[in-house]
Scaffold this motif. Structure first.
Motif, PDB file in Angstrom:
ATOM      1  N   LEU A  89     -26.969  16.454  36.960  1.00 37.42           N
ATOM      2  CA  LEU A  89     -26.683  17.862  36.683  1.00 37.42           C
ATOM      3  C   LEU A  89     -26.086  18.589  37.887  1.00 37.42           C
ATOM      4  CD1 LEU A  89     -29.580  18.989  34.333  1.00 37.42           C
ATOM      5  CD2 LEU A  89     -27.124  19.148  33.882  1.00 37.42           C
ATOM      6  N   HIS A  90     -26.218  18.032  39.076  1.00 38.10           N
ATOM      7  CA  HIS A  90     -25.584  18.630  40.255  1.00 38.10           C
ATOM      8  C   HIS A  90     -24.064  18.599  40.138  1.00 38.10           C
ATOM      9  CE1 HIS A  90     -29.154  19.383  42.703  1.00 38.10           C
ATOM     10  NE2 HIS A  90     -29.632  18.271  42.158  1.00 38.10           N
ATOM     11  N   SER A  91     -23.544  17.695  39.345  1.00 42.74           N
ATOM     12  CA  SER A  91     -22.116  17.614  39.042  1.00 42.74           C
ATOM     13  C   SER A  91     -21.981  17.655  37.519  1.00 42.74           C
ATOM     14  CB  SER A  91     -21.507  16.325  39.598  1.00 42.74           C
ATOM     15  OG  SER A  91     -20.162  16.194  39.180  1.00 42.74           O
ATOM     16  N   PRO A  92     -21.854  18.848  36.949  1.00 38.74           N
ATOM     17  CA  PRO A  92     -21.846  18.963  35.484  1.00 38.74           C
ATOM     18  C   PRO A  92     -20.804  18.083  34.799  1.00 38.74           C
ATOM     19  CG  PRO A  92     -22.064  21.130  36.478  1.00 38.74           C
ATOM     20  CD  PRO A  92     -21.788  20.159  37.599  1.00 38.74           C
ATOM     21  N   GLU A  93     -19.630  17.935  35.377  1.00 35.30           N
ATOM     22  CA  GLU A  93     -18.596  17.107  34.752  1.00 35.30           C
ATOM     23  C   GLU A  93     -19.031  15.643  34.715  1.00 35.30           C
ATOM     24  OE1 GLU A  93     -18.052  19.297  37.285  1.00 35.30           O
ATOM     25  OE2 GLU A  93     -17.168  20.879  36.054  1.00 35.30           O
ATOM     26  N   MET A  94     -19.573  15.171  35.827  1.00 34.57           N
ATOM     27  CA  MET A  94     -20.080  13.799  35.876  1.00 34.57           C
ATOM     28  C   MET A  94     -21.235  13.639  34.885  1.00 34.57           C
ATOM     29  SD  MET A  94     -20.304  10.749  37.054  1.00 34.57           S
ATOM     30  CE  MET A  94     -21.574   9.504  37.152  1.00 34.57           C
ATOM     31  N   CYS A  95     -22.130  14.590  34.874  1.00 30.76           N
ATOM     32  CA  CYS A  95     -23.293  14.532  33.994  1.00 30.76           C
ATOM     33  C   CYS A  95     -22.862  14.429  32.535  1.00 30.76           C
ATOM     34  CB  CYS A  95     -24.165  15.765  34.205  1.00 30.76           C
ATOM     35  SG  CYS A  95     -25.663  15.762  33.210  1.00 30.76           S
ATOM     36  N   GLU A  96     -21.907  15.242  32.148  1.00 32.95           N
ATOM     37  CA  GLU A  96     -21.464  15.230  30.756  1.00 32.95           C
ATOM     38  C   GLU A  96     -20.892  13.875  30.369  1.00 32.95           C
ATOM     39  OE1 GLU A  96     -19.365  18.292  27.809  1.00 32.95           O
ATOM     40  OE2 GLU A  96     -18.285  17.977  29.687  1.00 32.95           O
ATOM     41  N   ARG A  97     -20.097  13.301  31.247  1.00 34.42           N
ATOM     42  CA  ARG A  97     -19.487  12.006  30.936  1.00 34.42           C
ATOM     43  C   ARG A  97     -20.513  10.873  30.979  1.00 34.42           C
ATOM     44  NH1 ARG A  97     -15.936  15.579  32.735  1.00 34.42           N
ATOM     45  NH2 ARG A  97     -13.768  15.483  32.053  1.00 34.42           N
ATOM     46  N   ALA A  98     -21.405  10.924  31.963  1.00 35.25           N
ATOM     47  CA  ALA A  98     -22.444   9.891  32.052  1.00 35.25           C
ATOM     48  C   ALA A  98     -23.374   9.960  30.840  1.00 35.25           C
ATOM     49  CB  ALA A  98     -23.235  10.045  33.348  1.00 35.25           C
ATOM     50  N   GLU A  99     -23.716  11.160  30.420  1.00 35.56           N
ATOM     51  CA  GLU A  99     -24.594  11.312  29.258  1.00 35.56           C
ATOM     52  C   GLU A  99     -23.918  10.786  28.002  1.00 35.56           C
ATOM     53  OE1 GLU A  99     -26.708  12.539  25.875  1.00 35.56           O
ATOM     54  OE2 GLU A  99     -24.695  13.287  26.280  1.00 35.56           O
ATOM     55  N   SER A 100     -22.638  11.047  27.866  1.00 31.81           N
ATOM     56  CA  SER A 100     -21.900  10.578  26.696  1.00 31.81           C
ATOM     57  C   SER A 100     -21.824   9.050  26.660  1.00 31.81           C
ATOM     58  CB  SER A 100     -20.492  11.183  26.706  1.00 31.81           C
ATOM     59  OG  SER A 100     -19.764  10.742  25.601  1.00 31.81           O
ATOM     60  N   LEU A 101     -21.472   8.434  27.788  1.00 28.16           N
ATOM     61  CA  LEU A 101     -21.415   6.976  27.838  1.00 28.16           C
ATOM     62  C   LEU A 101     -22.804   6.377  27.634  1.00 28.16           C
ATOM     63  CD1 LEU A 101     -19.937   4.312  28.237  1.00 28.16           C
ATOM     64  CD2 LEU A 101     -20.197   4.638  30.725  1.00 28.16           C
ATOM     65  N   GLY A 102     -23.811   6.977  28.262  1.00 24.41           N
ATOM     66  CA  GLY A 102     -25.176   6.481  28.102  1.00 24.41           C
ATOM     67  C   GLY A 102     -25.656   6.560  26.662  1.00 24.41           C
ATOM     68  N   ALA A 103     -25.325   7.655  25.992  1.00 27.91           N
ATOM     69  CA  ALA A 103     -25.721   7.792  24.585  1.00 27.91           C
ATOM     70  C   ALA A 103     -25.027   6.730  23.735  1.00 27.91           C
ATOM     71  CB  ALA A 103     -25.377   9.194  24.079  1.00 27.91           C
ATOM     72  N   PHE A 104     -23.741   6.478  24.005  1.00 31.32           N
ATOM     73  CA  PHE A 104     -23.037   5.427  23.273  1.00 31.32           C
ATOM     74  C   PHE A 104     -23.700   4.069  23.518  1.00 31.32           C
ATOM     75  CE2 PHE A 104     -19.913   2.000  23.173  1.00 31.32           C
ATOM     76  CZ  PHE A 104     -19.533   2.065  21.843  1.00 31.32           C
ATOM     77  N   ALA A 105     -23.952   3.748  24.783  1.00 31.99           N
ATOM     78  CA  ALA A 105     -24.529   2.442  25.127  1.00 31.99           C
ATOM     79  C   ALA A 105     -25.922   2.267  24.516  1.00 31.99           C
ATOM     80  CB  ALA A 105     -24.583   2.268  26.642  1.00 31.99           C
ATOM     81  N   ARG A 106     -26.723   3.303  24.503  1.00 30.01           N
ATOM     82  CA  ARG A 106     -28.098   3.188  24.010  1.00 30.01           C
ATOM     83  C   ARG A 106     -28.226   3.299  22.506  1.00 30.01           C
ATOM     84  NH1 ARG A 106     -32.387   6.513  25.967  1.00 30.01           N
ATOM     85  NH2 ARG A 106     -33.553   5.180  24.579  1.00 30.01           N
ATOM     86  N   PHE A 107     -27.390   4.135  21.883  1.00 26.70           N
ATOM     87  CA  PHE A 107     -27.628   4.458  20.478  1.00 26.70           C
ATOM     88  C   PHE A 107     -26.514   4.054  19.519  1.00 26.70           C
ATOM     89  CE2 PHE A 107     -29.609   7.979  23.020  1.00 26.70           C
ATOM     90  CZ  PHE A 107     -30.921   7.549  22.903  1.00 26.70           C
ATOM     91  N   ASP A 108     -25.277   3.986  19.990  1.00 25.74           N
ATOM     92  CA  ASP A 108     -24.158   3.917  19.055  1.00 25.74           C
ATOM     93  C   ASP A 108     -23.258   2.694  19.178  1.00 25.74           C
ATOM     94  OD1 ASP A 108     -24.914   6.423  18.016  1.00 25.74           O
ATOM     95  OD2 ASP A 108     -23.766   7.462  19.569  1.00 25.74           O
ATOM     96  N   CYS A 109     -23.410   1.866  20.192  1.00 26.80           N
ATOM     97  CA  CYS A 109     -22.489   0.737  20.332  1.00 26.80           C
ATOM     98  C   CYS A 109     -22.788  -0.320  19.259  1.00 26.80           C
ATOM     99  CB  CYS A 109     -22.509   0.158  21.742  1.00 26.80           C
ATOM    100  SG  CYS A 109     -23.900  -0.905  22.138  1.00 26.80           S
ATOM    101  N   SER A 110     -21.924  -1.312  19.177  1.00 27.90           N
ATOM    102  CA  SER A 110     -22.014  -2.303  18.091  1.00 27.90           C
ATOM    103  C   SER A 110     -23.137  -3.315  18.259  1.00 27.90           C
ATOM    104  CB  SER A 110     -20.675  -3.043  17.975  1.00 27.90           C
ATOM    105  OG  SER A 110     -20.426  -3.815  19.136  1.00 27.90           O
ATOM    106  N   LEU A 111     -23.794  -3.344  19.388  1.00 29.22           N
ATOM    107  CA  LEU A 111     -24.861  -4.324  19.632  1.00 29.22           C
ATOM    108  C   LEU A 111     -26.135  -3.947  18.882  1.00 29.22           C
ATOM    109  CD1 LEU A 111     -24.429  -4.656  23.495  1.00 29.22           C
ATOM    110  CD2 LEU A 111     -23.547  -6.207  21.727  1.00 29.22           C
ATOM    111  N   PRO A 112     -26.885  -4.939  18.413  1.00 33.31           N
ATOM    112  CA  PRO A 112     -28.180  -4.623  17.807  1.00 33.31           C
ATOM    113  C   PRO A 112     -29.123  -4.036  18.865  1.00 33.31           C
ATOM    114  CG  PRO A 112     -27.853  -7.010  17.924  1.00 33.31           C
ATOM    115  CD  PRO A 112     -26.591  -6.373  18.411  1.00 33.31           C
ATOM    116  N   LYS A 113     -30.084  -3.258  18.416  1.00 33.34           N
ATOM    117  CA  LYS A 113     -30.968  -2.530  19.329  1.00 33.34           C
ATOM    118  C   LYS A 113     -31.626  -3.433  20.363  1.00 33.34           C
ATOM    119  CE  LYS A 113     -34.757   0.644  19.697  1.00 33.34           C
ATOM    120  NZ  LYS A 113     -35.655   1.577  19.101  1.00 33.34           N
ATOM    121  N   HIS A 114     -32.122  -4.601  19.947  1.00 34.70           N
ATOM    122  CA  HIS A 114     -32.831  -5.439  20.915  1.00 34.70           C
ATOM    123  C   HIS A 114     -31.895  -5.898  22.039  1.00 34.70           C
ATOM    124  CE1 HIS A 114     -31.191  -8.694  18.435  1.00 34.70           C
ATOM    125  NE2 HIS A 114     -31.580  -9.577  19.358  1.00 34.70           N
TER     126      HIS A 114
END
Length: 187
Positions: A27-52
């Motif tokens: 959050l000290h760098s809002p632009e970085m935070c926004e992009r990191a959060e978006s990529l992290g959300a994709f990697a954790r919740f939305d990518c094509s890999l099964p959850k495990h």
């Protein structure tokens, strides 16, 4: 926090329940935070890999970077998602993990080679590609890259060691490597 940071914090808390861990740093760098959060959300919740396997990529990257916060936060989620406890213990101890599923074993080998060797053999690539295709392997590299960035952030800014928990790695205490007996000076 300025208005932009407040907006991002509210969005993160809405999606993840609270602003904790690396987000307090990013959050000290809002632009970085926004992009990191978006990529992290994709990697954790939305990518094509099964959850495990998403959870396995997180544990493998966390162990590669000795990122204890990530490990402690996700180890039980990985087991609940279907990663065998023996495989989790092997990753923590930097031993070869064994999986019953051919696809899971191929995935593990692919991740291990890129994290440890920085390259993937043709044989390992072909085996993983057979199970996950190009999209799955691209998503795997994206997830590993995201979780690597996460581990680097956690260690650099010394985020939440969770001292009340047993250290997850036998060779790490605090934010440092424990010297083996062979590395210690003799009296």
């Amino acid at each position: 926090m300025d208005p932009r940071q407040q907006e991002l914090a509210a969005r993160i808390a809405g999606r993840r329940g609270a602003v904790r861990g690396p987000f307090r740093v990013w959050l000290h760098s809002p632009e970085m935070c926004e992009r990191a959060e978006s990529l992290g959300a994709f990697a954790r919740f939305d990518c094509s890999l099964p959850k495990h396997l998403r959870e396995l990529t997180l544990l493998m990257a966390a162990r590669n970077w000795d990122a204890q916060y990530s490990w402690n936060t996700h180890v039980h989620q990985a087991i609940e998602a279907g990663i065998p406890e023996a495989a989790v213990k092997a990753v923590a101890e930097k031993r070869e993990a064994v999986f019953d599923s051919e696809a899971d074993q191929a995935f593990y080998q692919f991740c291990r080679e890129i994290l440890e060797d920085h390259f993937v053999s043709d044989e390992t690539f072909a085996r993983a590609h057979e199970h996950f295709g190009s999209k799955g392997l691209v998503d795997t590299i994206g997830a590993l890259g995201n979780f690597t960035m996460l581990g680097m952030c956690l260690n650099t800014f010394q985020v939440d060691l969770q001292a009340d928990k047993e250290p997850p790695f036998p060779d790490i205490r605090g934010y440092g490597r424990v010297a083996s007996g062979a590395d210690r000076p003799q009296p």
